[in-house]
Write a protein that holds these residues in place. Structure first.
Motif, PDB file in Angstrom:
ATOM      1  N   ILE A  49       0.960  -1.218  -0.145  1.00  0.00           N
ATOM      2  CA  ILE A  49      -0.155   0.019   0.008  1.00  0.00           C
ATOM      3  C   ILE A  49       0.754   1.088  -0.083  1.00  0.00           C
ATOM      4  O   ILE A  49       1.790   1.388   0.869  1.00  0.00           O
ATOM      5  N   LEU A  76      -0.844  -1.283  -4.619  1.00  0.00           N
ATOM      6  CA  LEU A  76      -1.818  -0.309  -4.567  1.00  0.00           C
ATOM      7  C   LEU A  76      -1.661   1.082  -4.162  1.00  0.00           C
ATOM      8  O   LEU A  76      -1.035   1.318  -3.018  1.00  0.00           O
ATOM      9  N   ALA A  95       1.298   0.164 -11.143  1.00  0.00           N
ATOM     10  CA  ALA A  95       0.552  -0.186  -9.989  1.00  0.00           C
ATOM     11  C   ALA A  95      -0.521  -1.165 -10.435  1.00  0.00           C
ATOM     12  O   ALA A  95      -1.201  -1.164 -11.584  1.00  0.00           O
ATOM     13  N   ASP A  96      -1.324  -1.828  -9.524  1.00  0.00           N
ATOM     14  CA  ASP A  96      -2.108  -2.892  -9.908  1.00  0.00           C
ATOM     15  C   ASP A  96      -3.497  -2.327  -9.400  1.00  0.00           C
ATOM     16  O   ASP A  96      -4.714  -2.778  -9.941  1.00  0.00           O
ATOM     17  N   ASP A  97      -3.566  -1.206  -8.657  1.00  0.00           N
ATOM     18  CA  ASP A  97      -4.787  -0.280  -8.114  1.00  0.00           C
ATOM     19  C   ASP A  97      -4.600   0.714  -7.727  1.00  0.00           C
ATOM     20  O   ASP A  97      -3.532   1.252  -7.305  1.00  0.00           O
ATOM     21  N   TYR A  98      -5.532   1.701  -7.469  1.00  0.00           N
ATOM     22  CA  TYR A  98      -5.500   2.951  -7.144  1.00  0.00           C
ATOM     23  C   TYR A  98      -6.731   3.485  -6.042  1.00  0.00           C
ATOM     24  O   TYR A  98      -7.817   3.495  -7.026  1.00  0.00           O
ATOM     25  N   ARG A 111      -9.685  -4.388  -1.604  1.00  0.00           N
ATOM     26  CA  ARG A 111      -8.815  -4.279  -2.775  1.00  0.00           C
ATOM     27  C   ARG A 111      -7.457  -4.925  -2.307  1.00  0.00           C
ATOM     28  O   ARG A 111      -6.781  -5.232  -3.263  1.00  0.00           O
ATOM     29  N   VAL A 112      -7.023  -5.057  -1.070  1.00  0.00           N
ATOM     30  CA  VAL A 112      -6.024  -5.680  -0.861  1.00  0.00           C
ATOM     31  C   VAL A 112      -6.002  -6.984  -1.039  1.00  0.00           C
ATOM     32  O   VAL A 112      -5.377  -7.799  -1.524  1.00  0.00           O
ATOM     33  N   MET A 115      -5.700  -7.673  -4.356  1.00  0.00           N
ATOM     34  CA  MET A 115      -4.415  -7.736  -4.862  1.00  0.00           C
ATOM     35  C   MET A 115      -3.516  -8.951  -4.793  1.00  0.00           C
ATOM     36  O   MET A 115      -2.633  -9.337  -5.435  1.00  0.00           O
TER      37      MET A 115
END
Length: 224
Positions: A49, A76, A95-98, A111-112, A115
């Motif tokens: 994160i 993330l 990045a894999d997510d935002y 989201r974690v 991921m």
């Protein structure tokens, strides 16, 4: 599972750490981009994160350098920068997510989970090896549909083994992914937990799943 939290606002960092730990994650923390890069190069994480606005090196530069050095840990971004251009840049650099601040922790947690599933190559938080099932959502372990009670550390060791099933892992790899960096290790701690797991997971059954590779470590697999 082991998560790195990189957030320079210490109160926020502490809150995220405690919430993740309450869900069973092992969490390391740092507060600037340069330290994050050091952590990523010496430790193996299931996810990061990462704040964008960090001292010493911002999150975007940190991720660029990490990816250029071969670090493929899922990331993330968690940031107050909410412009579409910022989100697009973060995703485009690897990045894999935002997720935009302010946020609801339940969403961050979901989201974690997504991921870490991506890294493990599964679509759900359920891992299987033969008739053994480890359910991360329910924090349960079953073999042949029989529920098996494990301590938190036993669960963590088994989860690491099953997420790396068919791969031989060393004692040092297991220990590094189960205990934080401040842990004062001793030589046979992993052997002790492997014995505990074998007693519960393997001893009652004819087919053994946990195998010792002499001089190397352990592997979880269905023996052919």
């Amino acid at each position: 599972m082991k998560i790195l939290v990189v957030e320079d606002e210490k109160d926020m960092n502490h809150i995220i750490q405690k919430e993740l730990e309450s869900e069973g994650y092992l969490v390391d923390v740092c507060f600037d981009g340069e330290s994050a890069l050091d952590f990523l190069e010496i430790e193996e994480y299931d996810g990061v994160i990462l704040d964008v606005m960090l001292p010493k090196m911002n999150g975007f530069e940190t991720l660029k350098k990490a990816r250029s050095r071969g670090v493929q840990t899922p990331v993330l971004f968690l940031s107050a920068r909410s412009r579409v251009d910022d989100i697009v840049e973060g995703l485009d650099i690897g990045a894999d997510d935002y997720l935009v601040k302010p946020f609801v922790f339940q969403e961050l947690s979901a989201r974690v989970r997504a991921m870490t599933r991506k890294k493990a190559g599964v679509r759900e938080n359920i891992y299987r090896c033969g008739e053994l099932t480890v359910d991360c959502n329910e924090h349960t372990v079953k073999r042949a549909e029989k529920l098996i009670a494990l301590s938190p550390k036993e669960f963590s060791v088994l989860l690491y083994l099953i997420r790396n099933q068919n791969i031989v892992v060393s004692r040092e790899q297991i220990e590094a992914n189960i205990w934080d960096m401040d842990h004062d290790s001793y030589s046979n701690v992993i052997d002790v937990y492997i014995r505990y797991l074998r007693k519960k997971i393997d001893d009652p059954y004819e087919t053994k799943l946990i195998h010792t590779i002499r001089g190397v470590g352990y592997v979880l697999r269905v023996q052919e």
